[in-house]
Scaffold this active site. Structure first.
Site, PDB file in Angstrom:
ATOM      1  N   ASN A  69      54.092 -36.350 -38.137  1.00  0.00           N
ATOM      2  CA  ASN A  69      52.904 -36.705 -38.906  1.00  0.00           C
ATOM      3  C   ASN A  69      53.233 -36.657 -40.400  1.00  0.00           C
ATOM      4  O   ASN A  69      54.081 -35.877 -40.846  1.00  0.00           O
ATOM      5  CB  ASN A  69      51.709 -35.814 -38.559  1.00  0.00           C
ATOM      6  CG  ASN A  69      51.918 -34.330 -38.786  1.00  0.00           C
ATOM      7  OD1 ASN A  69      52.982 -33.790 -38.554  1.00  0.00           O
ATOM      8  ND2 ASN A  69      50.862 -33.656 -39.223  1.00  0.00           N
ATOM      9  N   GLU A  71      51.070 -36.487 -43.872  1.00  0.00           N
ATOM     10  CA  GLU A  71      49.774 -36.358 -44.541  1.00  0.00           C
ATOM     11  C   GLU A  71      49.826 -36.938 -45.950  1.00  0.00           C
ATOM     12  O   GLU A  71      50.903 -37.233 -46.477  1.00  0.00           O
ATOM     13  CB  GLU A  71      49.357 -34.888 -44.596  1.00  0.00           C
ATOM     14  CG  GLU A  71      49.061 -34.316 -43.230  1.00  0.00           C
ATOM     15  CD  GLU A  71      48.607 -32.869 -43.262  1.00  0.00           C
ATOM     16  OE1 GLU A  71      48.166 -32.395 -42.206  1.00  0.00           O
ATOM     17  OE2 GLU A  71      48.685 -32.202 -44.304  1.00  0.00           O
ATOM     18  N   CYS A  80      49.515 -40.244 -38.048  1.00  0.00           N
ATOM     19  CA  CYS A  80      49.907 -39.327 -36.980  1.00  0.00           C
ATOM     20  C   CYS A  80      51.330 -39.603 -36.503  1.00  0.00           C
ATOM     21  O   CYS A  80      51.830 -40.718 -36.605  1.00  0.00           O
ATOM     22  CB  CYS A  80      48.955 -39.465 -35.797  1.00  0.00           C
ATOM     23  SG  CYS A  80      47.234 -39.101 -36.177  1.00  0.00           S
ATOM     24  N   GLU A  82      52.491 -39.953 -33.538  1.00  0.00           N
ATOM     25  CA  GLU A  82      52.584 -40.956 -32.477  1.00  0.00           C
ATOM     26  C   GLU A  82      52.656 -42.375 -33.045  1.00  0.00           C
ATOM     27  O   GLU A  82      53.455 -43.194 -32.582  1.00  0.00           O
ATOM     28  CB  GLU A  82      51.377 -40.843 -31.526  1.00  0.00           C
ATOM     29  CG  GLU A  82      51.279 -39.511 -30.812  1.00  0.00           C
ATOM     30  CD  GLU A  82      50.459 -38.453 -31.544  1.00  0.00           C
ATOM     31  OE1 GLU A  82      49.944 -37.537 -30.878  1.00  0.00           O
ATOM     32  OE2 GLU A  82      50.328 -38.529 -32.793  1.00  0.00           O
ATOM     33  N   CYS A 119      45.060 -38.138 -30.785  1.00  0.00           N
ATOM     34  CA  CYS A 119      43.722 -38.510 -31.249  1.00  0.00           C
ATOM     35  C   CYS A 119      43.349 -39.884 -30.678  1.00  0.00           C
ATOM     36  O   CYS A 119      44.175 -40.574 -30.064  1.00  0.00           O
ATOM     37  CB  CYS A 119      43.681 -38.526 -32.778  1.00  0.00           C
ATOM     38  SG  CYS A 119      44.551 -39.930 -33.534  1.00  0.00           S
ATOM     39  N   CYS A 122      45.515 -42.868 -31.892  1.00  0.00           N
ATOM     40  CA  CYS A 122      46.845 -42.825 -31.273  1.00  0.00           C
ATOM     41  C   CYS A 122      46.781 -43.213 -29.807  1.00  0.00           C
ATOM     42  O   CYS A 122      47.680 -43.900 -29.305  1.00  0.00           O
ATOM     43  CB  CYS A 122      47.483 -41.452 -31.458  1.00  0.00           C
ATOM     44  SG  CYS A 122      47.974 -41.167 -33.170  1.00  0.00           S
TER      45      CYS A 122
END
Length: 170
Positions: A69, A71, A80, A82, A119, A122
């Protein structure tokens, strides 16, 4: 009116000791990659590792790609692990399918002792990738320790997924 039910079937392991060698290696790659996450705001470092179906001819084995990930102070501009992973695979290995993806995390503010799930964005991206290549992707979910979940296909995580058929005109 009729009532319908959707259920999710998955394998649950008490820990990683009972995993087959391939799944354990992929999970360990994801766990190790959490150190590369850029998560200065949440301190929640997520990594994903993919086992590609292609063979690395030089090494004589399947390729494993990892991602983390990323940020951003301009929240929600982060991405993310993924989706970073799927983007890297599509860019660097456009003809390779993905056999399995392991997802793990390191929560710097607490425990990392149970599986987490992707999430919604994803999940949608994983299903799209699976459909794009018409190849199921096994999903392995775990923390640094504790239980491990194995899901047969990314589509199982999003059973009523929006897809390209929904865009077709009638």
């Amino acid at each position: 009116m009729s009532s319908k039910k959707i259920s999710l079937e998955f394998e649950e392991y008490a820990d990683d000791k009972s995993l087959d060698q391939e799944s354990l290696q992929l999970l360990n790659e994801a766990r190790a990659a959490t150190k590369n996450a850029y998560a200065p705001y949440s301190n929640f470092c997520v990594a994903a590792a993919a086992l590609l179906s292609n063979k690395n001819l030089a090494a004589g084995k399947q390729e494993i790609i990892t991602a983390t990930n990323q940020e951003n102070a301009s929240f929600p501009a982060g991405i993310c692990a993924e989706r970073v992973l799927l983007s890297a695979i599509a860019s660097q290995f456009p003809n390779a399918t993905v056999d399995a993806i392991a997802i793990s995390y390191d929560n710097k503010n607490g425990e990392s002792n149970h599986p987490i799930s992707p999430c919604g964005i994803c999940r949608q991206s994983l299903v799209e990738f699976e459909r794009r290549y018409n190849h199921p992707i096994k999903i392995i979910l775990a923390g640094k320790t504790g239980k491990v979940y194995i899901i047969k296909s990314a589509a199982d995580l999003l059973p009523l997924a929006f897809n390209s058929n929904d865009l077709l005109s009638k």
